[in-house]
Design an enzyme around this catalytic site. Structure first.
Site, PDB file in Angstrom:
ATOM      1  N   ASN A 193       0.777  -0.972   0.010  1.00  0.00           N
ATOM      2  CA  ASN A 193       0.014   0.091  -0.189  1.00  0.00           C
ATOM      3  C   ASN A 193       0.806   1.115  -0.013  1.00  0.00           C
ATOM      4  OD1 ASN A 193      -2.421   1.810   0.717  1.00  0.00           O
ATOM      5  ND2 ASN A 193      -1.086   1.994   2.496  1.00  0.00           N
ATOM      6  N   TYR A 195       3.505   9.918 -11.218  1.00  0.00           N
ATOM      7  CA  TYR A 195       2.416   9.081 -10.584  1.00  0.00           C
ATOM      8  C   TYR A 195       2.056   7.856 -11.705  1.00  0.00           C
ATOM      9  CZ  TYR A 195      -0.982   7.427  -7.136  1.00  0.00           C
ATOM     10  OH  TYR A 195      -1.937   6.616  -6.550  1.00  0.00           O
ATOM     11  N   LYS A 228       2.159   3.813 -11.460  1.00  0.00           N
ATOM     12  CA  LYS A 228       1.294   2.861 -11.211  1.00  0.00           C
ATOM     13  C   LYS A 228       0.994   2.098 -12.557  1.00  0.00           C
ATOM     14  CE  LYS A 228       0.308   3.732  -7.115  1.00  0.00           C
ATOM     15  NZ  LYS A 228       0.385   2.932  -6.229  1.00  0.00           N
ATOM     16  N   THR A 231      -8.041  11.039   1.827  1.00  0.00           N
ATOM     17  CA  THR A 231      -6.881  10.557   2.656  1.00  0.00           C
ATOM     18  C   THR A 231      -5.868  11.804   2.489  1.00  0.00           C
ATOM     19  OG1 THR A 231      -5.748  10.039   0.569  1.00  0.00           O
ATOM     20  CG2 THR A 231      -7.112   8.311   1.770  1.00  0.00           C
TER      21      THR A 231
END
Length: 246
Positions: free
Chosen positions: A79, A146, A150, A183
Site C-alpha cells: 500500500n 505517478y 502505477k 486521505t
C-alpha cells in the site's frame, strides 16, 4: 492460521486495512516509516522504503516473521505510495522522481521477488495485493511520475500473475484500484497549483461534494473480498466492482 502484512500502515488506506484485518481476527504486521498506533495482535515495523537497500532488508525481516508465526495463509498488501512530484515534465525535480519510483515501483517489485522465491519451499499460500490507481491507465497532466509508477505496477502484477499460472502455483498476485479516497494524498493533490496540475479544481470539487470514499470503506471492500472469494492471478480489481459484488 492467517496473517496479514500491510505496507504504509500508519495512515489512510493502510490504517483502514490494519483495522479491517484485525476485526476479522487476523493478526497484522504493519510496515511504515513512522510509528503506527498500537493495537492488539498488531506488530509495527519501522522501515523507510524510499531508501536504497531497505526494501530487501524489510522483505527478509517480514519473511522471518511469517515463518515464526506459523501462518499458512498470508496476505501482503503493498500500500505504501507517494503522489509527489506533481509537476509538468520539464519542471520535475530529479531526486523526487527517483524517490517516487523507489517507493511505488522498486520496493513492491523487489519485495515480491524475495517472497515468491522463498515461497517455493513453503507450505502455505501467499496472496500479494498491489495497490494501484486509475492513473495507471489514464494520462493526467502533471502526474507523469505517478501515472508511470502505477502503469509499471499494473504490468508487474499482470506478468507475475501470468508466470504463477504457468507453473500452476497456488500463490496469487493481484492489484486493487481503490478509487478516490479522503486521505492525506488527496490533500496533497488539492494543494497543487493549477500550473503544475491542470485538473486540481476537479479534485477540490470532489471534496466539496463529499464524493470521496472513506479509506475504511475501501479497505473493508478488499478484505471482505479476499476472505470470501478466490482471486484471479494478475487481475486488476477496482473498489467499484468489489462494492457491487458484496
Amino acid at each position: 492460521m492467517q496473517l496479514a502484512i500491510v505496507t504504509g500502515a500508519s495512515k489512510g488506506l493502510g490504517d483502514g486495512l490494519v483495522d479491517s484485518f484485525l476485526e476479522k481476527g487476523i493478526p497484522v504486521l504493519g510496515l511504515s516509516r513512522s510509528e503506527t498506533e498500537g493495537r492488539e495482535n498488531f506488530t509495527s515495523l519501522l522501515y523507510d522504503l524510499s531508501q536504497s537497500g531497505v526494501p530487501l532488508t524489510a522483505a527478509e525481516h517480514i519473511w522471518q516473521e511469517i515463518e515464526k508465526s506459523g501462518a499458512t495463509q498470508v496476505t501482503i498488501v503493498h500500500n505504501a505510495s507517494v503522489i509527489d512530484p506533481i509537476e509538468r515534465v520539464g519542471k520535475l525535480d530529479a531526486d523526487r522522481v527517483e524517490m517516487a519510483f523507489r517507493v511505488n515501483v522498486l520496493a513492491p517489485m523487489l519485495m515480491t521477488n524475495v517472497w515468491l522465491s522463498k515461497a517455493k519451499e513453503w507450505e502455505g499460500v501467499l496472496t500479494i495485493v498491489n495497490i494501484t490507481s486509475g492513473a495507471g491507465s489514464q494520462a493526467i497532466s502533471g502526474w507523469s511520475v505517478y501515472n508511470s509508477t502505477k502503469a509499471a505496477i499494473n504490468m508487474h502484477t499482470q506478468v507475475a500473475g501470468l508466470e504463477l499460472d504457468q507453473v500452476n502455483s497456488s500463490h496469487r498476485v493481484i492489484a486493487y484500484n481503490p478509487g478516490v479516497m479522503d486521505t492525506g494524498m488527496q490533500q496533497t493533490i488539492r494543494s497543487s497549483s493549477e500550473d503544475a496540475f491542470a485538473d486540481v479544481g476537479r479534485f477540490k470539487e470532489l471534496k466539496q461534494k463529499g464524493d470521496l470514499r472513506a479509506p475504511r470503506t475501501v479497505a473493508e471492500a478488499l478484505v471482505n473480498f479476499l476472505l470470501k472469494k478466490s482471486v484471479d492471478n494478475g487481475r486488476i480489481y477496482s473498489v467499484t466492482e468489489l462494492l457491487e459484488d458484496k
